[in-house]
Design an enzyme around this catalytic site. Structure first.
Site, PDB file in Angstrom:
ATOM      1  N   ARG A 133       0.802  -1.106   0.222  1.00 20.40           N
ATOM      2  CA  ARG A 133      -0.137  -0.044  -0.011  1.00 20.40           C
ATOM      3  C   ARG A 133       1.005   1.133  -0.022  1.00 20.40           C
ATOM      4  O   ARG A 133       0.290   2.235  -0.578  1.00 20.40           O
ATOM      5  CB  ARG A 133      -0.697   0.086   0.991  1.00 20.40           C
ATOM      6  CG  ARG A 133      -2.024   1.132   1.056  1.00 20.40           C
ATOM      7  CD  ARG A 133      -3.220   0.851   2.139  1.00 20.40           C
ATOM      8  NE  ARG A 133      -4.212  -0.043   1.718  1.00 20.40           N
ATOM      9  CZ  ARG A 133      -5.425   0.393   1.050  1.00 20.40           C
ATOM     10  NH1 ARG A 133      -5.462   1.744   0.661  1.00 20.40           N
ATOM     11  NH2 ARG A 133      -6.206  -0.608   0.918  1.00 20.40           N
ATOM     12  N   GLU A 151      -9.622   5.926   7.082  1.00 23.48           N
ATOM     13  CA  GLU A 151      -8.310   6.284   7.116  1.00 23.48           C
ATOM     14  C   GLU A 151      -7.878   7.374   6.331  1.00 23.48           C
ATOM     15  O   GLU A 151      -6.781   8.095   6.814  1.00 23.48           O
ATOM     16  CB  GLU A 151      -7.698   4.818   6.456  1.00 23.48           C
ATOM     17  CG  GLU A 151      -7.538   3.760   7.391  1.00 23.48           C
ATOM     18  CD  GLU A 151      -7.127   2.300   6.650  1.00 23.48           C
ATOM     19  OE1 GLU A 151      -6.049   1.993   6.905  1.00 23.48           O
ATOM     20  OE2 GLU A 151      -7.927   1.864   5.814  1.00 23.48           O
TER      21      GLU A 151
END
Length: 778
Positions: free
Chosen positions: A309, A729
């Site tokens: 990520r 997030e």
């Protein structure tokens, strides 16, 4: 209409009145035991033996368990390599190796000092630099390539190379790792855990005890915070409590103190990223080469996915026409680092934001100008891993916040302030988030839900989502209530349990409401169709009595679009006839139509070829921008955040109030990561900053003096339930704007040099950087 309303969090009343039940609030049962893990006083080596005889004879101690008592001692979310209890090889300082079992926690603490270890010590690797030098790696990822990077770098008018370094971060959830295990008949175990991943907790407990999965039930009512720290690492502690319950035949409770929790559990991954960037005279990025190194700690945990990520998010909100991106996870003798809000995204995105500040300093232009020129736009909307961006209004966000925050006018005022104030300096920076929504492991993008409608019109919903304060239960409550057209108060989302929802994914990747809300909606719609079918047949004059029963639903004949479920009434739009919610329920019940439904949901359209570094790992992107202004005292390095303006694209918000809380909370948490939250260790690898007195999280006085949060209207995200976008997030990455604002402020004192600071930029870091500029005058 429940969607889009500021319905209070379903536990808000319980939280403020103190009636919400957490693990520690569960009443102790008769003869219930307490469990205290004991860690090894060494970061690397071999455990030869443990002497616990004195501890076993101490008051309040009834048993001692070691790795030998476990049926299976190795666990791991991706790679099974981490011991639940150390048996031989030691991975990090304070790694659990023994369980003290007793009936009084204070007596267990006294007995802990009586445990001694015989250890054959080995050299420890305690930093990324040491790991690189010794080629100590857990895994490699990439490369991701696009364009012709070598040609772009060779022909570029300008190039900068350097290193970006950011530290770890303690989750600092208010409720530490906590669980209670209850032994049941036939060898079964019921574990109540503060876990983001009940299924993994169930699986690790079953393996550790030598049980089948159907013999273990994991229940999660709520957590007092998680932030990723309870995604994987709740499981081994549950196994510790469970083995005690199994061996002793009594309930066993394990609740870590804050000190033990911080010492034994993993943190956000520190990163050290090396880059070489090419750009032209206007600040357009022509190419980027980057190699990212993450400190994974002693074991793999989730590090490979976190590194992935970070590689996906190294572009931030900016188009890279040519790129070569790769990375390694380093194996060190630190606690095994794990998931944390953003999951590698912040470490990747912060790198490009820092690079942009450096390009701006080099070219002597405003960093916002560089960001606007490189921002993704319709003509440049393909990422370095080949995903085309859709419904990603980054240009609109930059343009609107620039105007709303009066950025240009304030920049002039800051320039003037800095000219007139030799002892203080201000900085202003605007950064962005383009956060991909989905688990990058495709198989995790699935969930299931069951919806049960009772005869009084109330509804119970069970999903695999876990509530950690983020409001996922409230959003699911609203989704189901909206489907049925009833008041949200009539819907209750139940505690998560593996016996009701099986093989669930963790509540993580900001997808809890997306996946579980979609599954709950799918289940509710199944019931809704049957109810509309009953009404449709009633209007058609079908006899439904003791002799003639309602036939099963025929979807080919159902005209669902003709029925409106709203305000507790069901209206047939063509005829205008209505029937109350409760009346229709009873009609369906007496005709033996099911008022319960189970549904499975999977996110479609995902696919990423890791070998080629190309694909569609994300379903959509949540976007936002933030402008932060700071003021630094040049004598002390102390700084204040004077103002922050945030503008987010959250699609069509399910609950604006909850979303606003997530945005502000994420920002402040990130602000702590990049400013004050410094982890300190001694030369042996022992964590020194393992309590609230030695680890500085933000308090209310650290928050921006002026703090504005707003959302744009965006109804175009058809990829998700009710056109909403995930919020957990993405706004965390906006806290980076405080760090870049500090870097911008230092530029005024650097005499043309590019400020070189690490994250967190503590006042000490800032003061040392300022001291360099003063010494350069001599």
């Amino acid at each position: 209409m429940s969607i889009g309303k500021n319905i209070p969090h379903d536990s808000s009343l319980g939280h403020v009145t103190g009636t919400s039940v957490f693990i520690e609030d569960r009443p102790r049962m008769q003869r219930e035991l307490l469990v205290l893990p004991v860690g090894v006083p060494c970061a690397s080596g071999t455990l030869k033996s443990i002497s616990y005889e004195k501890a076993l004879k101490a008051p309040g101690v009834v048993a001692v368990l070691t790795a030998k008592d476990l049926h299976h001692n190795i666990w791991g979310t991706i790679v099974q390599e981490q011991p639940i209890l150390v048996s031989d090889k030691i991975g990090y300082y304070d790694e659990p190796a023994l369980l003290l079992v007793g009936d009084d926690y204070e007596k267990l603490l006294l007995a802990r000092s009586l445990v001694t270890f015989e250890i054959e010590k080995a050299p420890a690797i305690l930093s990324i630099d040491e790991a690189i030098a010794k080629q100590s790696f857990i895994c490699k990822s990439g490369p991701m390539r696009c364009g012709d990077i070598d040609k772009a770098m060779a022909m570029a008018p300008h190039r900068l190379s350097g290193v970006f370094e950011c530290g770890g971060q303690e989750h600092f959830y208010l409720e530490s790792q906590a669980c209670v295990a209850y032994p049941l008949e036939d060898g079964q175990i019921e574990i109540h855990s503060s876990s983001q991943h009940p299924s993994e907790t169930q699986h690790v407990v079953a393996e550790a005890l030598g049980l089948s999965l159907h013999q273990v039930v994991c229940v999660v009512k709520r957590m007092g915070g998680g932030f990723g720290g309870k995604e994987s690492q709740a499981a081994p502690f549950a196994a510790m409590a469970a083995i005690v319950a199994q061996k002793m035949g009594l309930p066993a409770r394990l609740i870590l103190s804050k000190d033990d929790d911080m010492a034994m559990t993993g943190k956000r991954h520190p990163f050290k990223n090396f880059y070489d960037v090419a750009f032209d005279n206007e600040g357009n990025i022509l190419g980027l080469k980057a190699h990212l190194y993450a400190d994974g700690g002693a074991y793999a945990d989730l590090s490979s996915s976190i590194l992935d990520r970070a590689l996906f998010h190294i572009d931030g909100a900016y188009y890279l026409p040519n790129a070569y991106i790769e990375g390694h996870v380093c194996r060190t003798n630190m606690y095994s680092n794990t998931a944390f809000r953003g999951f590698g995204g912040p470490q990747g995105s912060m790198t490009i934001e820092s690079i942009i500040e450096e390009i701006a300093t080099y070219l002597k232009i405003d960093a916002l100008t560089v960001r606007e020129r490189n921002c993704y736009r319709p003509e440049n909307n393909v990422t370095h891993y080949g995903q085309k961006l859709e419904n990603t209004p980054l240009q609109e966000l930059f343009s609107k916040l620039t105007a709303d925050s009066e950025y240009r006018e304030r920049r002039k005022a800051i320039d003037e302030f800095n000219r007139q104030n030799p002892h203080k300096v201000r900085g202003l920076s605007m950064t962005a988030t383009k956060f991909g929504i989905a688990f990058t492991a495709r198989f995790l993008n699935q969930g299931n839900a069951s919806v049960n409608v009772h005869k009084d019109g109330t509804v119970q919903v069970s999903t695999g989502a876990t509530e950690m304060g983020q409001g996922v239960n409230t959003k699911i409550q609203q989704i189901v209530a909206h489907c049925f057209g009833i008041d949200a108060a009539a819907v209750k989302v139940m505690a998560t349990s593996t016996e009701k929802n099986h093989n669930t994914s963790p509540t993580a990747a900001s997808s809890g409401a997306d996946i579980n809300g979609a599954a709950a909606l799918k289940a509710a719609e199944g019931i809704k169709k049957r109810l509309a079918w009953v009404f449709q047949l009633t209007l058609a004059g079908a006899p439904m009595d003791d002799v003639n029963e309602c036939p099963p639903l025929n979807e080919a004949l159902l005209k669902l679009e003709e029925f409106e479920f709203k305000d507790g009434q069901i209206k047939h739009l063509p005829s205008g006839k209505t029937m109350s919610w409760n009346e229709l329920l009873m009609k369906a019940y007496f005709n033996r139509l099911s008022l319960g439904e189970y549904a499975h949901f999977k996110t479609e359209g995902l696919g990423y070829d890791k070998a080629k570094g190309v694909g569609t790992p994300f379903k959509y992107f949540t976007n936002g921008v933030a402008a932060s202004e700071v003021e630094i005292d040049v004598f002390t390095g102390e700084y204040k955040v004077l103002r922050t303006d945030i503008l987010m694209d959250l699609g069509r918000s399910l609950n604006p109030g909850i979303d606003r809380g997530q945005v502000t909370g994420a920002f402040v948490q990130a602000m702590g990561w990049v400013t004050t939250e410094k982890l300190y260790h001694n030369k042996d690898g022992k964590l020194l900053s393992h309590s609230p007195t030695t680890y500085k999280i933000p308090n209310v006085q650290d928050t921006p003096r002026i703090f504005n949060v707003d959302f744009i209207e965006n109804n175009g995200n058809t990829a998700n339930v009710h056109r909403s976008k995930a919020v957990g997030e993405p706004p965390f990455l906006l806290g980076i704007s405080v760090w870049t604002a500090i870097k911008d402020a230092l530029r005024y004192k650097s005499r043309g040099a590019i400020p070189q600071i690490i994250s967190p930029a503590t006042p000490e870091v800032v003061l040392m950087e300022l001291a360099k500029y003063e010494s350069s005058k001599l």
